[in-house]
Design a protein around this motif. Structure first.
Motif, PDB file in Angstrom:
ATOM      1  N   CYS A   8     -11.569  -1.661  -1.914  1.00 11.62           N
ATOM      2  CA  CYS A   8     -11.823  -2.451  -0.709  1.00 11.62           C
ATOM      3  C   CYS A   8     -12.930  -3.473  -0.887  1.00 11.62           C
ATOM      4  O   CYS A   8     -13.329  -4.130   0.092  1.00 11.62           O
ATOM      5  N   ASP A   9     -13.446  -3.629  -2.118  1.00 13.13           N
ATOM      6  CA  ASP A   9     -14.548  -4.554  -2.367  1.00 13.13           C
ATOM      7  C   ASP A   9     -15.740  -4.267  -1.448  1.00 13.13           C
ATOM      8  O   ASP A   9     -16.348  -5.175  -0.877  1.00 13.13           O
ATOM      9  N   LEU A  10     -16.058  -2.991  -1.301  1.00 13.28           N
ATOM     10  CA  LEU A  10     -17.205  -2.585  -0.500  1.00 13.28           C
ATOM     11  C   LEU A  10     -18.399  -2.326  -1.415  1.00 13.28           C
ATOM     12  O   LEU A  10     -18.255  -1.714  -2.476  1.00 13.28           O
ATOM     13  N   ALA A  11     -19.537  -2.781  -1.000  1.00 17.61           N
ATOM     14  CA  ALA A  11     -20.748  -2.663  -1.821  1.00 17.61           C
ATOM     15  C   ALA A  11     -21.470  -1.344  -1.511  1.00 17.61           C
ATOM     16  O   ALA A  11     -22.579  -1.320  -0.994  1.00 17.61           O
ATOM     17  N   HIS A  12     -20.810  -0.222  -1.825  1.00 16.12           N
ATOM     18  CA  HIS A  12     -21.394   1.111  -1.667  1.00 16.12           C
ATOM     19  C   HIS A  12     -21.844   1.395  -0.226  1.00 16.12           C
ATOM     20  O   HIS A  12     -22.859   2.050   0.010  1.00 16.12           O
ATOM     21  N   GLU A  13     -21.061   0.884   0.733  1.00 11.86           N
ATOM     22  CA  GLU A  13     -21.358   1.176   2.127  1.00 11.86           C
ATOM     23  C   GLU A  13     -21.106   2.661   2.427  1.00 11.86           C
ATOM     24  O   GLU A  13     -20.224   3.286   1.842  1.00 11.86           O
ATOM     25  N   LYS A  14     -21.873   3.191   3.349  1.00 15.69           N
ATOM     26  CA  LYS A  14     -21.690   4.580   3.746  1.00 15.69           C
ATOM     27  C   LYS A  14     -20.464   4.703   4.633  1.00 15.69           C
ATOM     28  O   LYS A  14     -20.232   3.880   5.520  1.00 15.69           O
ATOM     29  N   ILE A  15     -19.664   5.730   4.394  1.00 19.78           N
ATOM     30  CA  ILE A  15     -18.452   5.973   5.174  1.00 19.78           C
ATOM     31  C   ILE A  15     -18.504   7.412   5.691  1.00 19.78           C
ATOM     32  O   ILE A  15     -18.635   8.349   4.908  1.00 19.78           O
ATOM     33  N   GLU A  16     -18.431   7.575   6.991  1.00 19.61           N
ATOM     34  CA  GLU A  16     -18.451   8.913   7.587  1.00 19.61           C
ATOM     35  C   GLU A  16     -17.056   9.405   7.953  1.00 19.61           C
ATOM     36  O   GLU A  16     -16.832  10.613   8.038  1.00 19.61           O
ATOM     37  N   LYS A  17     -16.126   8.481   8.173  1.00 19.87           N
ATOM     38  CA  LYS A  17     -14.759   8.875   8.514  1.00 19.87           C
ATOM     39  C   LYS A  17     -13.789   7.920   7.844  1.00 19.87           C
ATOM     40  O   LYS A  17     -13.963   6.706   7.902  1.00 19.87           O
ATOM     41  N   LEU A  18     -12.760   8.475   7.202  1.00 23.59           N
ATOM     42  CA  LEU A  18     -11.737   7.669   6.545  1.00 23.59           C
ATOM     43  C   LEU A  18     -10.373   8.117   7.035  1.00 23.59           C
ATOM     44  O   LEU A  18     -10.053   9.311   7.012  1.00 23.59           O
ATOM     45  N   THR A  19      -9.569   7.161   7.490  1.00 19.52           N
ATOM     46  CA  THR A  19      -8.209   7.441   7.935  1.00 19.52           C
ATOM     47  C   THR A  19      -7.242   6.648   7.067  1.00 19.52           C
ATOM     48  O   THR A  19      -7.404   5.442   6.896  1.00 19.52           O
ATOM     49  N   LEU A  20      -6.249   7.329   6.515  1.00 20.94           N
ATOM     50  CA  LEU A  20      -5.254   6.682   5.659  1.00 20.94           C
ATOM     51  C   LEU A  20      -3.875   6.798   6.282  1.00 20.94           C
ATOM     52  O   LEU A  20      -3.442   7.886   6.668  1.00 20.94           O
ATOM     53  N   THR A  21      -3.193   5.669   6.385  1.00 16.34           N
ATOM     54  CA  THR A  21      -1.805   5.632   6.829  1.00 16.34           C
ATOM     55  C   THR A  21      -0.967   4.989   5.729  1.00 16.34           C
ATOM     56  O   THR A  21      -1.357   3.958   5.179  1.00 16.34           O
ATOM     57  N   ILE A  22       0.165   5.605   5.410  1.00 13.65           N
ATOM     58  CA  ILE A  22       1.051   5.083   4.381  1.00 13.65           C
ATOM     59  C   ILE A  22       2.013   4.068   4.991  1.00 13.65           C
ATOM     60  O   ILE A  22       2.577   4.292   6.066  1.00 13.65           O
ATOM     61  N   TYR A  23       2.183   2.938   4.303  1.00 11.57           N
ATOM     62  CA  TYR A  23       3.201   1.957   4.673  1.00 11.57           C
ATOM     63  C   TYR A  23       4.426   2.192   3.795  1.00 11.57           C
ATOM     64  O   TYR A  23       4.313   2.265   2.577  1.00 11.57           O
ATOM     65  N   TYR A  24       5.592   2.267   4.405  1.00  5.02           N
ATOM     66  CA  TYR A  24       6.813   2.596   3.672  1.00  5.02           C
ATOM     67  C   TYR A  24       7.692   1.378   3.411  1.00  5.02           C
ATOM     68  O   TYR A  24       8.352   1.300   2.372  1.00  5.02           O
ATOM     69  N   LEU A  25       7.703   0.418   4.317  1.00  4.45           N
ATOM     70  CA  LEU A  25       8.565  -0.751   4.161  1.00  4.45           C
ATOM     71  C   LEU A  25       7.874  -1.885   3.412  1.00  4.45           C
ATOM     72  O   LEU A  25       8.540  -2.798   2.921  1.00  4.45           O
ATOM     73  N   THR A  26       6.575  -1.861   3.357  1.00  6.00           N
ATOM     74  CA  THR A  26       5.817  -2.826   2.543  1.00  6.00           C
ATOM     75  C   THR A  26       5.046  -2.012   1.512  1.00  6.00           C
ATOM     76  O   THR A  26       3.829  -1.888   1.572  1.00  6.00           O
ATOM     77  N   ALA A  27       5.789  -1.484   0.542  1.00  4.99           N
ATOM     78  CA  ALA A  27       5.273  -0.435  -0.339  1.00  4.99           C
ATOM     79  C   ALA A  27       4.200  -0.900  -1.309  1.00  4.99           C
ATOM     80  O   ALA A  27       3.438  -0.090  -1.826  1.00  4.99           O
ATOM     81  N   ILE A  28       4.128  -2.208  -1.578  1.00  5.50           N
ATOM     82  CA  ILE A  28       3.149  -2.686  -2.559  1.00  5.50           C
ATOM     83  C   ILE A  28       1.944  -3.344  -1.904  1.00  5.50           C
ATOM     84  O   ILE A  28       1.075  -3.856  -2.597  1.00  5.50           O
ATOM     85  N   HIS A  29       1.904  -3.360  -0.598  1.00  7.17           N
ATOM     86  CA  HIS A  29       0.794  -3.992   0.105  1.00  7.17           C
ATOM     87  C   HIS A  29      -0.180  -2.939   0.624  1.00  7.17           C
ATOM     88  O   HIS A  29       0.191  -1.802   0.887  1.00  7.17           O
ATOM     89  N   GLY A  30      -1.413  -3.332   0.764  1.00  6.90           N
ATOM     90  CA  GLY A  30      -2.407  -2.392   1.280  1.00  6.90           C
ATOM     91  C   GLY A  30      -3.713  -3.092   1.568  1.00  6.90           C
ATOM     92  O   GLY A  30      -3.922  -4.252   1.214  1.00  6.90           O
ATOM     93  N   GLY A  31      -4.588  -2.374   2.237  1.00  8.09           N
ATOM     94  CA  GLY A  31      -5.893  -2.928   2.569  1.00  8.09           C
ATOM     95  C   GLY A  31      -6.696  -1.923   3.357  1.00  8.09           C
ATOM     96  O   GLY A  31      -6.344  -0.746   3.455  1.00  8.09           O
ATOM     97  N   GLY A  32      -7.776  -2.396   3.929  1.00 16.23           N
ATOM     98  CA  GLY A  32      -8.631  -1.517   4.708  1.00 16.23           C
ATOM     99  C   GLY A  32      -9.463  -2.309   5.689  1.00 16.23           C
ATOM    100  O   GLY A  32      -9.650  -3.522   5.537  1.00 16.23           O
ATOM    101  N   HIS A  33      -9.940  -1.620   6.696  1.00 11.28           N
ATOM    102  CA  HIS A  33     -10.804  -2.242   7.709  1.00 11.28           C
ATOM    103  C   HIS A  33     -12.016  -1.348   7.898  1.00 11.28           C
ATOM    104  O   HIS A  33     -11.896  -0.193   8.310  1.00 11.28           O
ATOM    105  N   TYR A  34     -13.188  -1.894   7.568  1.00 17.29           N
ATOM    106  CA  TYR A  34     -14.434  -1.125   7.654  1.00 17.29           C
ATOM    107  C   TYR A  34     -15.226  -1.567   8.872  1.00 17.29           C
ATOM    108  O   TYR A  34     -15.405  -2.757   9.118  1.00 17.29           O
ATOM    109  N   GLN A  35     -15.684  -0.597   9.658  1.00 10.84           N
ATOM    110  CA  GLN A  35     -16.486  -0.883  10.841  1.00 10.84           C
ATOM    111  C   GLN A  35     -17.840  -0.194  10.731  1.00 10.84           C
ATOM    112  O   GLN A  35     -17.924   0.991  10.402  1.00 10.84           O
TER     113      GLN A  35
END
Length: 357
Positions: free
Chosen positions: A215-242
């Motif tokens: 995710c190109d994050l500079a060692h930010e602290k993460i307390e909760k991570l949620t992952l959802t799989i995409y099935y129809l766009t199988a090669i795409h991905g990303g993340g949103h950090y708040q």
């Protein structure tokens, strides 16, 4: 760190992706791979798309208003932005299984969001905004975007009547999602073992370094991570950090495997890297990068500190963010930008390796 790997797909996102590809002539081979047992082969994906979308009238004015897109420049090689993609990616819809739940969450997020905001850019999924307490004109803010005027007007209409358009999109997409669900669920069941692999990997010691790199994050602290799989766009991905609440929402295509990044090896520089290098030949882009190394800055901060026209700063920041030179952090509802040092280091390392070939 709390880790949640969703067992159910997001039917709204999956259906939207299928319809988006249908109206914009996106080759399904660009969305999947045929040699992964967890990915829907392009031929079968085409059959699913035909069954779900085949009855849609491609010339219907309303459907084209929502789903027919325009090409935009992002760090992806080919990106198409449509009104439906913008409106339905205003919030984190991928954590909801049912279309109605995802739409309700979008409405709630919009209602409690800022009354006024500045538009700081856009990508394939939607607008990037930063809250302000001062009055802003929606038409003026969207008018800054480097897109055709007719698309600007479409965006103004979409966001000015946000909930009305969400209601209509729910009516359009719900019956399509009902067609898609039984066709998609066998593939969801097929990936059960991979989801379990993700749970085990994300709880392991080496997971954080992998997440920061992905995710190109500079060692930010993460307390909760949620992952959802995409099935129809199988090669795409990303993340949103708040930050706050120190939460990362990951959405990864079924082709992604735990702990493995796509290695470019000695392949030529990609379009995003070439664009980043061109941007860094501009003194104003270099100044923006250097100014945001130690502390995040908003558009107004940068314009004042660098004595630049806000419009110039806006265009440069938007271009730099799209190729990964800057990272976005939302602070008190406003968009702030950091220099993406890990991205710069990886890009220069790849450049040196490529030049030595």
């Amino acid at each position: 760190m709390e880790v949640i790997v969703n067992d159910q797909p997001c039917l709204l996102t999956e259906t939207l992706s299928l319809v988006h590809a249908w109206f914009n002539d996106i080759r399904l081979e660009e969305l999947t791979v045929d040699n992964d047992p967890c990915c829907i082969p392009a031929a079968e994906l085409r059959q699913i798309q035909q069954e779900v979308c085949g009855d849609l009238d491609m010339q219907d004015e309303e459907l084209r208003f929502y789903f027919k897109g325009i090409p935009i420049k992002t760090k992806a090689e080919k990106s198409i932005s449509s009104l439906a993609f913008n409106l339905l990616h205003t919030g984190q819809t991928h954590v909801h299984f049912r279309v109605s739940d995802a739409i309700a969450a979008l409405k709630q997020s919009w209602r409690v969001g800022p009354k006024y905001f500045h538009v700081s850019g856009m990508d394939v999924h939607g607008l990037r905004t930063e809250a302000t307490e001062q009055f802003t004109s929606l038409a003026t803010e969207i008018g800054k975007l480097p897109v055709p005027q007719d698309y600007q007007l479409k965006l103004v209409d979409g966001y000015a009547r946000f909930e009305t358009h969400l209601d209509r999109l729910e009516e359009i997409l719900t019956p399509l999602a009902e067609k898609l669900q039984p066709l998609l669920m066998p593939w969801v069941e097929r990936t059960a073992s991979r989801r379990q692999e993700w749970r085990e990997f994300l709880a392991s010691e080496g997971a954080m370094e992998w997440i920061w790199t992905l995710c190109d994050l500079a060692h930010e602290k993460i307390e909760k991570l949620t992952l959802t799989i995409y099935y129809l766009t199988a090669i795409h991905g990303g993340g949103h950090y708040q930050s706050p609440p120190l939460e990362l929402c990951l959405y990864l295509g079924a082709a992604f495997q735990p702990g493995r990044l796509r290695d470019r090896g000695n392949s030529p520089l990609n379009d995003g890297e070439y664009t980043a290098l061109r941007l860094l030949t501009r003194q104003e882009c270099v100044d923006i990068f250097r100014t945001t190394r130690q502390k995040p800055k908003c558009i107004q901060d940068l314009a004042q500190e660098l004595n630049m026209n806000p419009g110039t700063v806006f265009r440069n920041v938007n271009s730099m963010f799209n190729v990964g030179l800057l990272k976005l952090e939302i602070i008190s509802g406003r968009n702030y930008y950091w220099a993406n040092i890990p991205r710069m280091e990886k890009m220069t390392e790849h450049l040196v390796r490529y030049l030595k070939e």
